[in-house]
Design an enzyme around this catalytic site. Structure first.
Site, PDB file in Angstrom:
ATOM      1  N   ASP A 139       0.808  -1.208   0.000  1.00  0.00           N
ATOM      2  CA  ASP A 139       0.000   0.000   0.000  1.00  0.00           C
ATOM      3  C   ASP A 139       0.850   1.271   0.000  1.00  0.00           C
ATOM      4  O   ASP A 139       0.589   2.218   0.723  1.00  0.00           O
ATOM      5  CB  ASP A 139      -0.922  -0.006   1.232  1.00  0.00           C
ATOM      6  CG  ASP A 139      -2.115   0.904   1.006  1.00  0.00           C
ATOM      7  OD1 ASP A 139      -2.405   1.226  -0.149  1.00  0.00           O
ATOM      8  OD2 ASP A 139      -2.747   1.298   2.007  1.00  0.00           O
ATOM      9  N   CYS A 193     -17.375 -11.628 -15.002  1.00  0.00           N
ATOM     10  CA  CYS A 193     -18.547 -10.852 -14.567  1.00  0.00           C
ATOM     11  C   CYS A 193     -19.754 -11.126 -15.472  1.00  0.00           C
ATOM     12  O   CYS A 193     -20.902 -11.055 -15.030  1.00  0.00           O
ATOM     13  CB  CYS A 193     -18.251  -9.353 -14.587  1.00  0.00           C
ATOM     14  SG  CYS A 193     -17.292  -8.777 -13.177  1.00  0.00           S
ATOM     15  N   CYS A 196     -23.659  -9.596 -15.503  1.00  0.00           N
ATOM     16  CA  CYS A 196     -24.024  -9.084 -14.175  1.00  0.00           C
ATOM     17  C   CYS A 196     -23.688  -7.585 -14.048  1.00  0.00           C
ATOM     18  O   CYS A 196     -22.661  -7.132 -14.539  1.00  0.00           O
ATOM     19  CB  CYS A 196     -23.252  -9.871 -13.124  1.00  0.00           C
ATOM     20  SG  CYS A 196     -23.496  -9.289 -11.445  1.00  0.00           S
ATOM     21  N   CYS A 199     -23.314  -4.785  -8.882  1.00  0.00           N
ATOM     22  CA  CYS A 199     -22.539  -3.798  -8.110  1.00  0.00           C
ATOM     23  C   CYS A 199     -22.870  -2.381  -8.576  1.00  0.00           C
ATOM     24  O   CYS A 199     -23.071  -1.468  -7.759  1.00  0.00           O
ATOM     25  CB  CYS A 199     -21.043  -4.076  -8.224  1.00  0.00           C
ATOM     26  SG  CYS A 199     -20.465  -4.274  -9.915  1.00  0.00           S
ATOM     27  N   CYS A 203     -24.738   0.519  -6.063  1.00  0.00           N
ATOM     28  CA  CYS A 203     -23.941   1.621  -5.495  1.00  0.00           C
ATOM     29  C   CYS A 203     -24.870   2.789  -5.125  1.00  0.00           C
ATOM     30  O   CYS A 203     -25.584   3.318  -5.973  1.00  0.00           O
ATOM     31  CB  CYS A 203     -22.882   2.078  -6.498  1.00  0.00           C
ATOM     32  SG  CYS A 203     -21.993   3.527  -5.895  1.00  0.00           S
ATOM     33  N   CYS A 245     -16.866   1.486   2.684  1.00  0.00           N
ATOM     34  CA  CYS A 245     -18.188   1.074   2.187  1.00  0.00           C
ATOM     35  C   CYS A 245     -17.990  -0.273   1.491  1.00  0.00           C
ATOM     36  O   CYS A 245     -17.074  -0.423   0.686  1.00  0.00           O
ATOM     37  CB  CYS A 245     -18.705   2.112   1.190  1.00  0.00           C
ATOM     38  SG  CYS A 245     -20.142   1.581   0.235  1.00  0.00           S
ATOM     39  N   CYS A 252     -21.957  -8.704  -4.640  1.00  0.00           N
ATOM     40  CA  CYS A 252     -21.303  -9.467  -5.713  1.00  0.00           C
ATOM     41  C   CYS A 252     -21.487 -10.975  -5.487  1.00  0.00           C
ATOM     42  O   CYS A 252     -21.122 -11.498  -4.431  1.00  0.00           O
ATOM     43  CB  CYS A 252     -19.815  -9.112  -5.757  1.00  0.00           C
ATOM     44  SG  CYS A 252     -18.927 -10.044  -7.002  1.00  0.00           S
TER      45      CYS A 252
HETATM   46 FE1  SF4 Z   1     -18.871  -8.491 -11.548  1.00  0.00          FE
HETATM   47 FE2  SF4 Z   1     -19.478  -8.870  -9.001  1.00  0.00          FE
HETATM   48 FE3  SF4 Z   1     -20.106  -6.560 -10.167  1.00  0.00          FE
HETATM   49 FE4  SF4 Z   1     -21.413  -8.773 -10.797  1.00  0.00          FE
HETATM   50  S1  SF4 Z   1     -21.423  -7.759  -8.824  1.00  0.00           S
HETATM   51  S2  SF4 Z   1     -20.593  -7.255 -12.219  1.00  0.00           S
HETATM   52  S3  SF4 Z   1     -19.801 -10.327 -10.671  1.00  0.00           S
HETATM   53  S4  SF4 Z   1     -18.049  -7.345  -9.795  1.00  0.00           S
HETATM   54 FE1  SF4 Z   2     -20.370   2.728  -4.483  1.00  0.00          FE
HETATM   55 FE2  SF4 Z   2     -19.744   2.080  -1.966  1.00  0.00          FE
HETATM   56 FE3  SF4 Z   2     -18.723   0.715  -4.002  1.00  0.00          FE
HETATM   57 FE4  SF4 Z   2     -17.939   3.253  -3.546  1.00  0.00          FE
HETATM   58  S1  SF4 Z   2     -17.574   1.468  -2.229  1.00  0.00           S
HETATM   59  S2  SF4 Z   2     -18.432   2.336  -5.510  1.00  0.00           S
HETATM   60  S3  SF4 Z   2     -19.888   4.130  -2.831  1.00  0.00           S
HETATM   61  S4  SF4 Z   2     -20.900   0.828  -3.413  1.00  0.00           S
END
Ligand code: SF4
Ligand code: SF4
Length: 382
Positions: A139, A193, A196, A199, A203, A245, A252
């Site tokens: 890091d 992926c 899908c 994610c 968000c 977060c 996922c």
């Molecule tokens: Fe890819 Fe996971 Fe996002 Fe689905 S939720 S698009 S599997 S990263």
């Molecule tokens: Fe969105 Fe939270 Fe993922 Fe950032 S960490 S991209 S705010 S779901």
């Protein structure tokens, strides 16, 4: 000794066998070639204003391993899995509301956890190749952990911008070691992926602006780590998150059943990772270090966590915490905290909260805090 291709291949096989004993859950190797494609992406990311501000500004340092070690021949990528489920999680109830830390900050600070493993790895290599040149990176912000892990076959780069390992999901710490050893590289994994978009859809702030494209300025994970004022739209989205977060990782499907708990130092203490919010407001520096000092959540100091605790209490509309929030608004020297306290009181909006806002208005000098008090009072009078 004749160190030909077979020698390095054999050494790598032995290293893969030794990895679990070194505390490493997954290990891969890539060449020390520059990351050309990544550089292009980083330039576009910067042009769009999507950086978090925490990055290493020199894009060559982030993409060219030879700038860190001119003799570099390979990079060893390592992954260490961390737990994802909180056993015996304390309940959040009115008057005793709780916040949450992101899973990556649950156990021992990952810098320590990874550094120890890097030391194990260095020792293992130097016992066999005493003239090896090794540069562990944890890091540092220099090379991209994710790009190295992806090219070394640890996982593919998901639409949520995490590296997804078929075995560990994205619940893993990543580190890398630049070496002078010509170890045979692994192949990268195919992107799995598919169609899908869970994610991106989940968000809360729309920070995933496209597959694998993150606008860090809108990402709650970064916002919870800033030290300044948070705008009101984002305060609502932060919920009770104190640090980081996990939403785009929780949803996922690759991650769903993964909960690796064999590293005892990474197991969470429920009272630390899901702490009561009210006591955080009056927490001094010493207390903060005692409670959070061993977690990576402490790296920005106590201010962001206290500010986020106020935001959490506001989002819970926790009427019982009004006296504590009013105390912050009246007495705390940090305007970022008073501003969030004013916002929280406006959300709670009991007569006592509104009275606290009116009283504090008299002595307040900060433009930002006065603005927050006025917005809070105006909303209630509409
Ligand atoms: Fe890819 Fe996971 Fe996002 Fe689905 S939720 S698009 S599997 S990263
Ligand atoms: Fe969105 Fe939270 Fe993922 Fe950032 S960490 S991209 S705010 S779901």
């Amino acid at each position: 000794m004749n160190r030909d291709y077979r020698y390095w291949k054999q050494l790598k096989e032995e290293l893969l066998e030794a990895a679990p004993g070194l505390g490493i859950d997954k290990l891969g190797v890539t060449t020390a070639e520059p990351f050309h494609e990544l550089k292009e992406r980083l330039i576009r990311h910067r042009e769009r204003g999507h950086e978090s501000g925490f990055e290493e500004p020199d894009l060559d340092l982030r993409t060219d391993p030879s700038l860190h070690m001119p003799e570099a021949k390979s990079i060893i990528a390592i992954a260490v899995a961390y737990p994802t489920k909180l056993k015996n999680a304390p309940v959040s109830v009115p008057g005793r509301r709780r916040g949450i830390l992101a899973r990556s900050a649950w156990g021992e600070d990952y810098h320590q956890a990874l550094r120890r493993r890097m030391a194990n790895l260095s020792e293992w290599i130097l016992e066999r190749v005493p003239d090896a040149m090794l540069l562990p990176m944890v890091d540092t912000g220099a090379l991209s952990d994710r790009a190295v892990a992806e090219r070394a076959g640890i996982g593919w780069s998901g639409k949520n911008c995490s590296v997804l390992s078929p075995e560990l999901g994205s619940w893993m710490y990543l580190g890398e070691m630049i070496t002078s050893l010509p170890l045979p590289p692994d192949s990268s994994l195919p992107d799995d992926c598919g169609d899908c978009t869970l994610c991106i859809d989940a968000c809360p702030t729309g920070a995933l602006v496209g597959p694998g494209q993150l606008n860090a300025q809108r990402c709650i994970s970064f916002i919870t780590q800033t030290k300044g004022f948070v705008d009101d739209e984002m305060k609502l989205k932060i919920g009770n998150r104190l640090y980081g977060c996990d939403t785009c990782q929780i949803v996922c499907p690759v991650n769903r059943k993964v909960d690796i708990r064999h590293h005892v130092e990474l197991l969470p203490d429920p009272e630390v990772v899901k702490p009561l919010l009210r006591p955080l407001l009056s927490m001094g520096n010493r207390e903060f270090k005692e409670k959070f000092g061993s977690s990576s959540a402490a790296w920005r100091g106590r201010k962001p966590i206290q500010r986020n605790a106020l935001i959490g209490l506001g989002n819970f509309r926790d009427a019982e915490s009004v006296p504590d929030i009013v105390t912050v608004l009246r007495n705390d020297p940090r305007p970022e905290l008073r501003e969030s306290a004013a916002w929280a009181l406006g959300r709670i909006a009991t007569p006592e909260a509104l009275e606290g806002l009116r009283e504090a208005r008299e002595g307040e000098e900060s433009v930002e805090v006065l603005g927050a008090i006025d917005r809070a009072l105006e909303q209630r009078s509409n």
